[in-house]
Design a protein around this motif. Sequence first.
Motif, PDB file in Angstrom:
ATOM      1  N   LYS A  10       0.700  -1.226  -0.038  1.00  0.00           N
ATOM      2  CA  LYS A  10      -0.034   0.032  -0.062  1.00  0.00           C
ATOM      3  C   LYS A  10       0.829   1.289  -0.100  1.00  0.00           C
ATOM      4  CE  LYS A  10      -3.773  -2.192   2.436  1.00  0.00           C
ATOM      5  NZ  LYS A  10      -4.687  -2.203   3.731  1.00  0.00           N
ATOM      6  N   LEU A  11       2.205   0.919   0.254  1.00  0.00           N
ATOM      7  CA  LEU A  11       3.082   2.432   0.103  1.00  0.00           C
ATOM      8  C   LEU A  11       3.012   3.052  -1.140  1.00  0.00           C
ATOM      9  CD1 LEU A  11       6.208   0.994   2.307  1.00  0.00           C
ATOM     10  CD2 LEU A  11       4.252   2.690   2.948  1.00  0.00           C
ATOM     11  N   PRO A  12       3.402   4.373  -0.884  1.00  0.00           N
ATOM     12  CA  PRO A  12       3.063   5.175  -2.266  1.00  0.00           C
ATOM     13  C   PRO A  12       4.552   5.004  -2.928  1.00  0.00           C
ATOM     14  CG  PRO A  12       2.625   6.604  -0.418  1.00  0.00           C
ATOM     15  CD  PRO A  12       2.973   5.344   0.213  1.00  0.00           C
ATOM     16  N   ARG A  13       4.591   4.939  -4.292  1.00  0.00           N
ATOM     17  CA  ARG A  13       5.550   4.715  -5.215  1.00  0.00           C
ATOM     18  C   ARG A  13       6.990   5.749  -4.703  1.00  0.00           C
ATOM     19  NH1 ARG A  13       6.778   2.658 -10.094  1.00  0.00           N
ATOM     20  NH2 ARG A  13       8.325   3.721 -11.420  1.00  0.00           N
ATOM     21  N   GLY A  14       6.661   7.115  -4.250  1.00  0.00           N
ATOM     22  CA  GLY A  14       7.680   7.848  -4.088  1.00  0.00           C
ATOM     23  C   GLY A  14       8.524   7.305  -2.450  1.00  0.00           C
ATOM     24  N   VAL A  15       7.685   6.733  -1.951  1.00  0.00           N
ATOM     25  CA  VAL A  15       8.409   6.132  -0.701  1.00  0.00           C
ATOM     26  C   VAL A  15       9.202   4.926  -0.864  1.00  0.00           C
ATOM     27  CG1 VAL A  15       7.970   5.004   1.671  1.00  0.00           C
ATOM     28  CG2 VAL A  15       6.375   7.144   0.944  1.00  0.00           C
TER      29      VAL A  15
END
Length: 532
Positions: free
Chosen positions: A76-81
């Motif tokens: 579920k983490l954003p791509r940027g993270v």
Amino acid sequence: MGIKFWKKAPGAGNAKICPECGTNIEEDAKFCTQCAAAVAPEAVASPPATKAAPAAIRGSRNVEPWAAKAGESVSKLPRGVKIGIPIVIFLLMAVVVALFVLVATHSPQAAVSRYLGSLKVGDYETAYKLVSHPGDKFSTYEYFRKWQNTQADAIGRLQEFRVQPRKDKNKLFERLLSTTPTTGARFVVTMKYKNKSFDINMAADSAGGAWPFRKWRLNLSEGISRLVVEPLGAQVYIDGTYVGNAEEDKDLKEALELKRFPKDIDDAIEYARKFLRAIQYLTSDSKRLAACLDDVAESAQSATDRFGRSGSSGDEFLNAVDRIMQQSKDVGGELSRIAMRLYWILGGGDDGSLRAKLTRVQSGIDVSDLPEGFHTVTVALPGLNSETKKWIAPQSVELALEATAATMDSLENVTNGYLKERSNAGRSLNPAGLKTFLAGDLLKTETDRVRDLIGRAECVRSQLTALKYGKIKMLSEGVATVETHETWNFLTYKGAALVSTLTDQKIEMVYTLEEQGGGLWKVTESKKLSDD
């Protein structure tokens, strides 16, 4: 690819099977914890025909609930993270590497290398800023610049250098002489010039700053140098800079006063103090001798290492051997000086004359803070031939000036005149002419001798048949000694009668002459060294 429907795992309670890989997953899971495939309840759509997962895969791994939830969280983490985490790790590693680089560039050895690198390119101002300055005559930038320029004129500019941590395993008396600095590090630096190479000691002492930006100041005066200059009062120039006139060693002067025993309690206290100072003086001499022996041992080891090191030239090895020979001479010189000073302290050579007083003097310049390395010293005094020596500190250097031909002629002429007038006064019984060549106590002594002859109604006809001059030595500015080898005939008359005859009398004499001003010399003392 559409959403695949799960199947209930047989005999597994609420567990179900991932339709993609066959792994057992929780009943309410929306994604497979093994392959991350999306799964949905049966009511959403009719499941397409799928192949059953191999038996080896189905049920081959049981995943803990916390791991399943972690997988869901990561997915579920954003791509940027997901991209930022590796970047942060990379930056942290870069910071660690940068810190190591900063520590290396702010190390004691790096400070030494920066100093030598500045000398190599002729940037003396930058090099000077890296050196500690104790505040003596060798601490000014003017002296530092003249030192480097004089060195460059004599042996060229520094071409190569090698810095190595100093090891004291070859030191014979290291514990006696010094202790390892607690705030810095010591190094041995090999300095290589066009036709000369030598090793010097150098220390880097802490000068503040916080880790990793530590600051260091270089101490260039690790060794012990000694500059002995004769005569007293001679002008001394080191590397083209005037550093003072040769002065009497005050510690030795005080030690020589021990022969005068105390007369009362106050004198006894002062005598005890001087006695302790004399012991300290001899101890310092012993330490200097030990330092010379250590230098010989260290240079011998350095020459051995250099001989077996690839890339070292024959000139480097020969220069190292030459330095060992010079240091060996220093050891012999220190031994002879210690023996002579001990003889003086015990009262030897003191007859109360000005000659004895000035002979029992060691004069020179304090060079305890002179930087190690190549130096040029010049000593001069009016009426004497100047002398220049080149040496590599730390070493002991002795310079004794000799009278110029004109000064020697003046001294010999005065001595000749005195001997002739002495004969005339004894024959004519007239001492008036003696004052032309004599002064002080000797004038009174010779005048009294003539008056004694008059009182006894005698005269002495003396004839100087041979005269040879020996050593002529300047003891200080305006004081010299002249040694002679004389042969005399003496005829003593009482009235007209010859009462005694002495022929072919060989006498060795030493005369003390003092300048009276305007280049005029007179004999003030005489002492018989030997006779037949």
